[in-house]
Design an enzyme around this catalytic site. Structure first.
Site, mmCIF file in Angstrom:
data_model
loop_
_atom_site.group_PDB
_atom_site.id
_atom_site.type_symbol
_atom_site.label_atom_id
_atom_site.label_comp_id
_atom_site.label_asym_id
_atom_site.label_seq_id
_atom_site.Cartn_x
_atom_site.Cartn_y
_atom_site.Cartn_z
ATOM 1 C CG ASP A 289 3.376 -1.690 -0.316
ATOM 2 O OD1 ASP A 289 3.521 -0.462 -0.298
ATOM 3 O OD2 ASP A 289 3.487 -2.371 -1.352
HETATM 4 C C1 GLC Z 1 4.842 -1.051 -4.193
HETATM 5 C C2 GLC Z 1 4.147 0.177 -3.647
HETATM 6 C C3 GLC Z 1 2.643 0.080 -3.614
HETATM 7 C C4 GLC Z 1 2.162 -0.741 -4.804
HETATM 8 C C5 GLC Z 1 2.666 -2.148 -4.613
HETATM 9 C C6 GLC Z 1 2.276 -3.064 -5.772
HETATM 10 O O1 GLC Z 1 5.909 -1.383 -3.378
HETATM 11 O O2 GLC Z 1 4.568 0.617 -2.365
HETATM 12 O O3 GLC Z 1 2.111 1.405 -3.633
HETATM 13 O O4 GLC Z 1 0.752 -0.720 -4.872
HETATM 14 O O5 GLC Z 1 4.078 -2.217 -4.426
HETATM 15 O O6 GLC Z 1 2.870 -2.637 -6.954
#
Ligand code: GLC
Length: 743
Positions: A289
């Site tokens: 993430d």
């Molecule tokens: C965010 C979220 C994740 C998402 C990613 C990309 O921090 O935690 O669920 O897919 O970043 O946007």
């Protein structure tokens, strides 16, 4: 019946053998593709690390950092994937840079958070979960992927499958609630809908199971906090949904921000290699993430980002989202041998294989069709599907027969800050969705043919989250002239989602005060709640004649709510999460343990609160209908079973009310005596059935030995002899049961 059981056991055996084969393949090297091996040989280390680097564009930010210069990264081959970049025009522009200006012309992968719609917005996932309708949920996932793929995307960061028992955590809106069985069936349906049967279809996307793992169990319900749970609870409650999504064929997995058992997920070898790859046989790629590799420095498990990157590689991470650590910081680790270049090659091999399976090497612009983009997005069929999903997601929580407003000639006061609101209907994580495309509740009520018999007055009444009561007086005057009041209240869409944990989960602002003031007028009140999480609705319950839980229902919300209010659609939703009486009960969930002193009203020394009951306001699986359903007793095909036999239980259900309708028939088990304590109920089956007025149906459920198994004191997955109770009813409070014995 005997042949049936033999058939089932044969099927089970085939499934287990195929899993074992798959796991065997995974633990050995995935067989090498000559095209990819040839490309790999040509790649410099920088280009390999580039394929392992995912960056956001500057179109929108979904995290704490934004990065300029990604176009130069593409040219230099130091970025293999982008997210937050969509539409055919924009993705084509970026893809051209990759395949025309970079040295090896490796096509980019485009990802985006298409969570519950790309442009046609569906209900938030927690709302869809309330439908318990796996076909509708799979179709919703398919349509959102079809639109995303038409917009030039290859990959969505969905499904989010984090189980949660804590509505203080704002991200419950993205998941399927508190139960591993329901959550697992929905996870499978979403992976099927997103990916289809074969990678590379231009109406599907790659799925990304997130957030691995146990992100939904943060201490105190505060986002990003550690998940400090036992291995047993992890494996029985939180792991099943990820396992189901992986077994359904998800091609990618995203790590979570939290630490699990003291190790941040992005550096947790136990999670990413031992469980995900070896136990579950996952053979796709693992992406972190947003900057979660870098964040391991703040977690305090590494001293700098180089060590964080090395830890992530050693744990089993293949792609670094937005951190720039793989791109810039881990070469030292390769040069000094802490990372073997073969590990890098394996990650790059997996990423390139998925790009090849998508068909991007043959045609990097395969997903870049302006015609498909304009014909697909917001199509009539998609809007109809969104409408259908929305009405199935609505849960009737209370009704004193004020609803439905069927065939009535009445004056309706429509009020509340969300009554004619559009923007909040798209909810959080709304991708390219736009509030202006939504049908508000008030618009839906007036657009329906039933409205011809009604006269309406609309006054907003107040805002969602401030203290302004200046409109109260005119609302109350209008209420005096109305026959019925429809009040739409709840949360703003930015009050649920990432980084939105709340300690007090009541309806904010002065909305409850407006309800109480209206109550004093003495007219029937239909309260429509719009929210991203379970809220404390005690006042709403006590002062409304009818209560509809409508979550954020997406583009067609108003039409769906109108059909339920007018009785054109009989609400069939059931809660996927427990609604507490107040925050002090949290975490509260149906599958709790009995304790040695279960609540006994006649015994001071029993497990209870002295200020409120133990029971929730609304239990898991709860939802009313305009009709009534009566269950016969559950009947088992035998009383005594061997450890290897399936248990078949049937039940008769009858529609005993005045409306046709659907019921979600739920089957729970209780293992009465076992070597470790077991929950008082565990959901192990459900069927959603339609019954005409007076119609009877007999439903059959089959429980395998696996369904009756659990982790014993040695953490072995076993079924133990003893008595079980099998419950079948319309919610988790059912006491309609039969006892069986496993010998
Ligand atoms: C965010 C979220 C994740 C998402 C990613 C990309 O921090 O935690 O669920 O897919 O970043 O946007």
């Amino acid at each position: 019946m005997k042949q049936y059981i033999i058939y089932l056991l044969t099927l089970t055996l085939i499934f287990q053998l195929s899993c074992a084969k798959k796991m065997g393949e995974t633990s050995a090297k995935v067989k090498k593709d000559p095209f990819i091996e040839d490309l790999l040989k040509k790649m410099t280390l920088d280009e390999k690390l580039g394929q392992m680097s995912l960056f956001t564009t500057d179109w929108e930010s979904t995290g704490p950092t934004i990065r300029a210069g990604y176009q130069n990264d593409i040219r230099s081959g130091r970025c293999g994937a982008l997210f937050n970049s969509h539409t055919v025009d924009f993705t084509t522009k970026l893809q051209k840079i990759a395949v025309e200006e970079s040295r090896l012309k490796i096509p980019l992968l485009f990802g985006y958070d298409v969570i519950h719609g790309y442009k046609t917005m569906f209900p938030i996932p927690l709302g869809e979960a309330a439908s318990w309708d796996l076909f509708a949920i799979e179709n919703s996932a398919y349509i959102m992927s079809k639109e995303g793929a038409a917009a030039g995307l290859h990959w969505t960061f969905a499904p989010m499958v984090d189980i949660s028992r804590d509505p203080r955590w704002g991200r419950v809106l993205e998941g399927s609630g508190e139960d591993p069985f329901l959550g697992s069936r929905i996870a499978e349906a979403r992976v099927r809908g997103i990916q289809g049967k074969q990678t590379g279809q231009t109406d599907r996307l790659l799925a990304c199971v997130k957030h691995f793992a146990a992100y939904g169990a943060p201490n105190a319900g505060r986002d990003y906090n550690p998940a400090e749970i036992s291995e047993r609870v992890f494996r029985e409650v939180y792991l099943p949904t990820y396992a189901s999504a992986v077994k359904a064929g998800a091609k990618t997995v995203m790590t979570s921000f939290n630490d699990y058992d003291g190790v941040p997920a992005s550096g947790n070898k136990y999670l990413l290699t031992d469980i995900l790859r070896k136990e579950l046989g996952f053979d796709g790629f693992v992406v972190t993430d947003y900057t979660s590799i870098n964040e391991m420095v703040k977690h305090g498990v590494v001293k700098d980002e180089t060590d964080a990157g090395i830890l992530a590689i050693q744990a089993g991470v293949d792609m670094d989202m937005q951190g720039g650590v793989f791109q810039e910081k881990i070469k030292d680790g390769i040069n000094d041998g802490r990372i073997k270049e073969e590990q890098i090659n394996q990650s790059v091999r997996t990423i390139l294989k998925i790009k090849k399976d998508l068909g991007l090497f043959e045609d990097p612009f395969k997903y870049s069709s302006k015609e498909r983009e304009s014909n697909t997005i917001l199509s009539k069929a998609h809007l109809e599907a969104s409408h259908d999903m929305a009405k199935r997601s609505i849960v009737l929580l209370k009704n004193d027969n004020t609803l439905p407003l069927k065939d009535k000639t009445i004056k309706i006061l429509v009020t509340g800050p969300l009554a004619d609101d559009k923007n909040n209907l798209i909810g959080a994580w709304s991708a390219s969705g736009e509030g202006r495309h939504c049908v508000s509740m008030y618009e839906g009520l007036r657009a329906h043919e039933n409205s011809k018999r009604c006269t309406f007055e609309y006054i907003k009444g107040c805002n969602v989250d401030d203290k302004d009561k200046s409109q109260f007086e005119i609302v109350l005057e209008a209420a005096k002239k109305a026959d019925v009041i429809i009040l739409a209240i709840g949360e703003n869409k930015d009050m649920s989602g990432e980084a939105t944990s709340r300690t007090m989960i009541r309806i904010p602002g002065v909305q409850e005060e407006l309800l109480l003031a209206l109550k004093a007028i003495g007219k029937p009140i239909i309260t429509v709640v719009m929210n991203g999480r379970p809220l404390v609705l005690d006042k709403v319950h006590d002062h409304s004649n009818a209560v509809l839980e409508t979550w954020w229902l997406g583009t067609q919300a108003g039409h769906a709510i109108a059909e339920v209010i007018y009785g054109v659609y009989n609400p069939s939703g059931k809660l996927p999460m427990t609604f507490p009486r107040n925050e002090g009960q949290i975490p509260i969930f149906y599958n709790e343990k009995n304790t040695g002193r279960p609540f006994n009203p006649n015994d001071k020394y029993s497990s209870k609160y002295i200020d409120i009951p133990n029971t929730p306001l609304y239990p898991f699986g709860y939802g009313l209908s305009y009709t009534s359903f009566t269950f016969g007793p559950p009947l088992s095909n035998k009383k005594l079973y061997s450890l290897k036999e399936n248990v078949v239980v049937t039940v008769e259900i009858q529609n005993t009310g005045n409306y046709p309708g659907e019921e979600v028939v739920q089957l729970y088990i209780r293992d009465l005596v076992s070597s470790v304590t077991r929950p008082v109920k565990e959901l192990k089956g459900f069927q959603k059935v339609f019954l005409k007025k007076g119609e009877k149906k007999t439903l059959s459920f089959t429980l395998t030995p696996n369904d009756l198994s659990f982790y014993n004191q040695n953490m072995e997955w076993v079924i133990e002899p003893g008595d079980f109770e099998i419950f079948i009813g319309g919610d988790s409070d059912t006491q309609n049961k039969v006892k069986i014995t496993i010998l």
